[in-house]
Design an enzyme around this catalytic site. Structure first.
Site, PDB file in Angstrom:
ATOM      1  N   MET A  30      57.691 -93.278  -7.375  1.00  0.00           N
ATOM      2  CA  MET A  30      58.745 -92.572  -7.131  1.00  0.00           C
ATOM      3  C   MET A  30      59.133 -91.746  -8.079  1.00  0.00           C
ATOM      4  SD  MET A  30      61.347 -95.798  -5.195  1.00  0.00           S
ATOM      5  CE  MET A  30      61.533 -96.829  -6.932  1.00  0.00           C
ATOM      6  N   HIS A  34      55.680 -92.734 -15.880  1.00  0.00           N
ATOM      7  CA  HIS A  34      55.175 -92.842 -17.199  1.00  0.00           C
ATOM      8  C   HIS A  34      53.590 -93.213 -17.130  1.00  0.00           C
ATOM      9  CE1 HIS A  34      55.586 -96.453 -14.966  1.00  0.00           C
ATOM     10  NE2 HIS A  34      56.751 -97.120 -15.363  1.00  0.00           N
ATOM     11  N   GLU A  35      52.945 -94.137 -18.947  1.00  0.00           N
ATOM     12  CA  GLU A  35      51.845 -93.631 -18.626  1.00  0.00           C
ATOM     13  C   GLU A  35      51.281 -95.432 -17.759  1.00  0.00           C
ATOM     14  OE1 GLU A  35      48.925 -93.388 -20.043  1.00  0.00           O
ATOM     15  OE2 GLU A  35      49.923 -91.387 -20.305  1.00  0.00           O
ATOM     16  N   GLY A  36      52.097 -95.998 -16.580  1.00  0.00           N
ATOM     17  CA  GLY A  36      51.724 -96.611 -15.642  1.00  0.00           C
ATOM     18  C   GLY A  36      51.331 -96.390 -15.136  1.00  0.00           C
ATOM     19  N   HIS A  37      52.319 -95.253 -14.224  1.00  0.00           N
ATOM     20  CA  HIS A  37      51.682 -94.318 -13.140  1.00  0.00           C
ATOM     21  C   HIS A  37      50.572 -93.451 -13.320  1.00  0.00           C
ATOM     22  CE1 HIS A  37      56.206 -94.561 -12.762  1.00  0.00           C
ATOM     23  NE2 HIS A  37      56.190 -94.678 -11.655  1.00  0.00           N
ATOM     24  N   GLY A 147      50.565-100.501  -8.502  1.00  0.00           N
ATOM     25  CA  GLY A 147      50.740-101.595  -9.864  1.00  0.00           C
ATOM     26  C   GLY A 147      50.791-103.725 -10.212  1.00  0.00           C
ATOM     27  N   LYS A 149      52.541-104.700 -11.960  1.00  0.00           N
ATOM     28  CA  LYS A 149      53.995-104.824 -12.695  1.00  0.00           C
ATOM     29  C   LYS A 149      55.136-104.977 -11.488  1.00  0.00           C
ATOM     30  CE  LYS A 149      57.408-103.191 -14.786  1.00  0.00           C
ATOM     31  NZ  LYS A 149      58.632-102.344 -13.494  1.00  0.00           N
ATOM     32  N   GLN A 153      55.037-106.968  -4.571  1.00  0.00           N
ATOM     33  CA  GLN A 153      54.990-106.283  -3.862  1.00  0.00           C
ATOM     34  C   GLN A 153      53.660-105.357  -3.792  1.00  0.00           C
ATOM     35  OE1 GLN A 153      56.724-101.927  -4.614  1.00  0.00           O
ATOM     36  NE2 GLN A 153      54.928-101.176  -5.474  1.00  0.00           N
ATOM     37  N   ARG A 187      63.171 -97.506 -15.260  1.00  0.00           N
ATOM     38  CA  ARG A 187      64.499 -98.187 -15.076  1.00  0.00           C
ATOM     39  C   ARG A 187      64.931 -98.495 -16.829  1.00  0.00           C
ATOM     40  NH1 ARG A 187      63.296-100.427 -10.028  1.00  0.00           N
ATOM     41  NH2 ARG A 187      65.601 -98.716  -8.994  1.00  0.00           N
TER      42      ARG A 187
END
Ligand code: AMP
Length: 280
Positions: A30, A34-37, A147, A149, A153, A187
């Protein structure tokens, strides 16, 4: 980098990939990257011949009163970051392309969607499953990268893929955290400095659960009681859920004798944060 925003252009691209026998990786996001994506993008770039990143803030997974309007939109920076890691193809559809006039189909999500997030956000996973299936079909991806995370999902998407014989495999990538343990999230930028400190209690609580279990505590009720207390003492404003659950079904584990996942969702100020840890 010019983002793709027409379905025809996306299909021309993927037709070319298919004709050249290239494998296609998909990384749905979305935005507000950040580094996660970026870790998902790097994984796809490494494993797959071609990678398509999508950026779409999906209205159907937000309920009225949630943060759809405030959700951070940072397309310019997102494209820069993607170019920097070597992503070449970014699909940024308009809402009207995903949900054209007359659109009326949606996925009833699998059973695993009913608990946890599903209790607090009852329409969320239908929105997620519907858009994810559309993105799988639009991109004709061989593998899609998600992820851990968003643990539930992943469970929902895996079940959908299995139940509906979807031709895209799901790859799950580890949670990327700040050096102090806070899981990266789009977020997190809603948090002020004080709230950012408070938010650390989520990961600390999960670590405490892991320590309890590895030192022999096997009473799920006792663990959950401690989890909730630790979150409250740490200053969270409210808790949606804090559980130790079966890693596949997400049913609460009353007695722990094997692999489990600890999951929590809590508010720090008005910001809802989620985190999880697989244990055992
Ligand atoms: P979102 O943009 O929040 O929909 O997330 C897009 C993808 O990035 C999802 O598969 C998320 O699970 C994944 N993601 C978000 N935060 C992280 C993180 N901290 N570590 C790993 N993956 C993440």
């Amino acid at each position: 980098m010019n983002p793709l925003n027409r379905l025809e252009t996306l299909h021309e691209l993927t037709d070319g990939f298919r004709k050249a026998n290239k494998t296609i990786g998909l990384v749905p996001t979305m935005g507000a990257l950040h580094e996660g994506h970026l870790s998902l993008v790097r994984q796809s770039l490494e494993e797959m011949d071609e990678t398509i990143v999508t950026i779409f803030v999906n209205p159907s997974q937000f309920a009225p009163g949630e943060d759809l309007d405030q959700y951070p939109r940072t397309l310019e920076q997102d494209l820069e970051q993607l170019a920097h890691v070597g992503a070449k193809h970014v699909f940024v559809p308009d809402s009207s392309l995903i949900y054209p006039p007359g659109f009326s189909t949606s996925i009833v999500p699998p059973k695993v969607a009913a608990v946890l997030e599903g209790e607090f956000r009852p329409t969320h996973f239908s929105g997620v499953a519907t858009v994810v299936l559309k993105l799988f079909n639009m991109s004709r991806a061989d593998v899609a990268f998600f992820g851990q995370k968003d643990y539930q999902q992943v469970c929902v998407i895996q079940a959908m893929v299995e139940d509906l014989n979807v031709n895209t495999q799901v790859r799950v990538c580890p949670i990327i955290r700040e050096s102090d343990g806070l899981a990266l999230s789009s977020r997190n930028r809603y948090l002020d400095a004080e709230q950012r400190k408070t938010a650390l209690v989520l990961h600390k609580t999960l670590q405490h659960v892991r320590d309890l279990i590895t030192s022999g505590q096997n009473d799920g009720f006792e663990i959950v009681t401690e989890m909730r207390q630790m979150l409250i003492d740490g200053g969270v404003d409210s808790i949606d859920y804090a559980v130790v659950a079966d890693p596949a079904t997400l049913e609460t584990a009353d007695f722990i004798d094997g692999k489990v996942v600890a999951l929590l969702a809590a508010y720090v100020g008005k910001t809802r944060l989620i985190d999880n840890l697989i244990i055992g």
